[in-house]
Scaffold this motif. Structure first.
Motif: not given
Length: 115
Positions: A9, A18, A20, A38, A85, A90, A93, A109-111
């Motif tokens: 992320g 990105l 993951l 998410r 994206l 946002t 995830y 994990t942050q996106v």
């Protein structure tokens, strides 16, 4: 038991990509379906993509055509390739895995997608 660790992320501009990863701690050949969920702040947790033990994928309408889920059983890992994206992607995830009748979750994990 299965322990899952997500990574990959980060902060990306709209239109970016990105990838993951979700690493599982047990033998991959005994793991069933793996999913990516998410959750955005103040919203419910939504299923984004899933993949069967045989590799058949499925996607939510929100990400179909932009995200690709895959798994590498030899390396105990599932992936989520995210292209094109959007700010609405946002979220945090999370990866899940089915194992011996239970579903295990990673910590996420942050996106963050900036406009």
């Amino acid at each position: 038991q299965v322990q899952l660790a997500e990574s990959g992320g980060g902060l990306v501009q709209a239109g970016g990509s990105l990838r993951l990863s979700c690493a599982a701690s047990t033998s991959p050949f005994s793991i069933g379906a793996m999913n990516w969920y998410r959750q955005a702040p103040g919203k419910q947790r939504d299923l984004v993509a899933s993949i069967t033990s045989g590799g058949t994928p499925d996607y939510s309408d929100a990400v179909k055509g932009r995200f690709t889920i895959s798994r590498d059983n030899a390396n105990n890992t599932a992936y989520l390739q995210m292209n094109s994206l959007k700010p609405e992607d946002t979220a945090r995830y999370y990866c899940t895995a089915a194992f011996q009748g239970r579903v295990y979750w990673g910590r996420g994990t942050q996106v963050t997608v900036s406009s």
